[in-house]
Design an enzyme around this catalytic site. Structure first.
Site, PDB file in Angstrom:
ATOM      1  N   GLU A  47      37.223  47.596  36.938  1.00 59.31           N
ATOM      2  CA  GLU A  47      37.277  47.344  35.485  1.00 59.31           C
ATOM      3  C   GLU A  47      36.638  48.439  34.636  1.00 59.31           C
ATOM      4  OE1 GLU A  47      37.458  43.394  33.780  1.00 59.31           O
ATOM      5  OE2 GLU A  47      35.325  43.678  33.301  1.00 59.31           O
ATOM      6  N   LYS A  49      34.952  48.817  31.093  1.00 62.99           N
ATOM      7  CA  LYS A  49      34.397  48.170  29.873  1.00 62.99           C
ATOM      8  C   LYS A  49      33.172  48.950  29.424  1.00 62.99           C
ATOM      9  CE  LYS A  49      31.940  44.452  32.376  1.00 62.99           C
ATOM     10  NZ  LYS A  49      31.742  43.019  32.549  1.00 62.99           N
ATOM     11  N   LYS A 109      42.529  42.833  29.875  1.00 64.09           N
ATOM     12  CA  LYS A 109      41.452  41.856  29.793  1.00 64.09           C
ATOM     13  C   LYS A 109      41.133  41.642  28.324  1.00 64.09           C
ATOM     14  CE  LYS A 109      38.849  40.189  33.228  1.00 64.09           C
ATOM     15  NZ  LYS A 109      37.580  40.814  33.377  1.00 64.09           N
ATOM     16  N   ASN A 180      35.795  32.979  38.111  1.00 61.29           N
ATOM     17  CA  ASN A 180      34.732  33.761  37.479  1.00 61.29           C
ATOM     18  C   ASN A 180      33.376  33.260  37.972  1.00 61.29           C
ATOM     19  OD1 ASN A 180      33.114  35.365  35.920  1.00 61.29           O
ATOM     20  ND2 ASN A 180      34.310  35.076  34.046  1.00 61.29           N
ATOM     21  N   GLU A 210      35.757  37.096  40.571  1.00 55.24           N
ATOM     22  CA  GLU A 210      35.396  37.951  39.435  1.00 55.24           C
ATOM     23  C   GLU A 210      33.917  37.848  39.079  1.00 55.24           C
ATOM     24  OE1 GLU A 210      39.452  36.809  36.843  1.00 55.24           O
ATOM     25  OE2 GLU A 210      37.454  36.440  36.058  1.00 55.24           O
ATOM     26  N   SER A 211      33.319  38.960  38.772  1.00 58.42           N
ATOM     27  CA  SER A 211      31.956  39.069  38.203  1.00 58.42           C
ATOM     28  C   SER A 211      30.838  38.998  39.251  1.00 58.42           C
ATOM     29  CB  SER A 211      31.660  37.985  37.152  1.00 58.42           C
ATOM     30  OG  SER A 211      32.647  37.953  36.161  1.00 58.42           O
TER      31      SER A 211
END
Ligand SMILES: O=P(O)(O)OC[C@@H](O)[C@@H](O)c1c[nH]c2ccccc12
Length: 256
Positions: A47, A49, A109, A180, A210-211
């Protein structure tokens, strides 16, 4: 927080304008992840960000194209680009630039709450979009997923809790399910969340964890819990050498 983000999104959508269509080649997220799961034990969505509400600024002067190319060179199977401006300092320009620069699938996203964002995603060249169960009622989510598929987009459907997952499955059976690991109330992450939800995921769905995945042990734990792919942001966005880190993380799938 999620409520604040969504309110701001709806406010900004009052000024919505459709961008022009990018001429880019589509790539299937699902196929790329399935291929990687077979080859490496787990697929990776890396990702991009710049910032997040939980951590603040992560990488302010990020060169998104350079970072995306490094992810691809390191063996990322897909790239996720945060396009939300107010809370993540991203934009659709970031996705457009990344899509032009790489040949792996690109996931948009954002907080998709309005069908115009689906047409927008198709136009900017996204291969897939994220749909978040905690901001869309199950029936609405299903409609949005079908609209996305109709314009050639794949969908990754994100859930946080077992309740959310079960309510969704009552009306819609997504083929790519993102679990998540971040608790949206406390922001704390726990990779054990993937294990907690995996039994409730239909066996023909594909789990993306995720995460909160930071090291090979985390990768081993989500792989053991049944994740076929993982989505990693923070750990990679500020990494000095993602080309080296990505293969090291992936090896975690072969541990234990
Ligand atoms: O940076 P992390 O902990 O590796 O997490 C990445 C990703 O899972 C996270 O950015 C995310 C998951 N779901 C979202 C929804 C919106 C915005 C961001 C997210």
């Amino acid at each position: 927080m999620l409520e604040k983000i969504v309110d701001r999104k709806k406010e900004d959508l009052k000024f919505f304008q459709l961008p022009r269509r990018e001429e880019v080649k589509p790539h299937s997220l699902k196929q790329a992840l399935a291929f990687a799961a077979n080859r490496d034990g787990i697929g990776l969505i890396a990702e991009i960000k710049r910032a997040s509400p939980s951590k603040g600024v992560l990488a302010e002067d990020l060169d998104v194209v350079e970072r995306a190319k490094a992810y691809e060179a390191g063996g990322a199977d897909a790239i996720s680009v945060l396009t939300d401006g107010p809370y993540f300092q991203g934009s659709i320009m970031d996705l457009i630039a990344v899509k032009r620069a790489v040949s792996v699938p690109v996931l948009r996203k954002d907080f998709i709450v309005d069908e115009r964002q689906i047409e927008e995603s198709a136009r900017i060249g996204a291969d897939a979009i994220l749909l978040i169960a905690s901001i869309l009622e199950p029936d609405h989510l299903k409609d949005m997923a079908e609209m996305a598929h109709a314009v050639g987009l794949e969908t990754l459907v994100e859930v946080h809790t077992k309740d959310e997952l079960e309510q969704l499955l009552a009306v819609y059976d997504p083929s790519l399910i993102g679990v998540n690991n971040r608790n949206l109330k406390t922001f704390a992450t726990d990779t054990g969340q993937t294990r907690a939800l995996s039994d409730s995921v239909p066996s023909d769905s594909f789990i993306v964890s995720e995460s909160g995945i930071h090291n090979a042990e985390d990768v081993a734990s989500v792989a053991k819990a049944g994740a076929k792919a993982m989505l990693i942001g923070e750990r990679l966005v500020s990494d000095g050498d993602p080309e080296k880190t990505i293969p090291d993380l992936k090896k975690g799938a072969l541990l234990g």
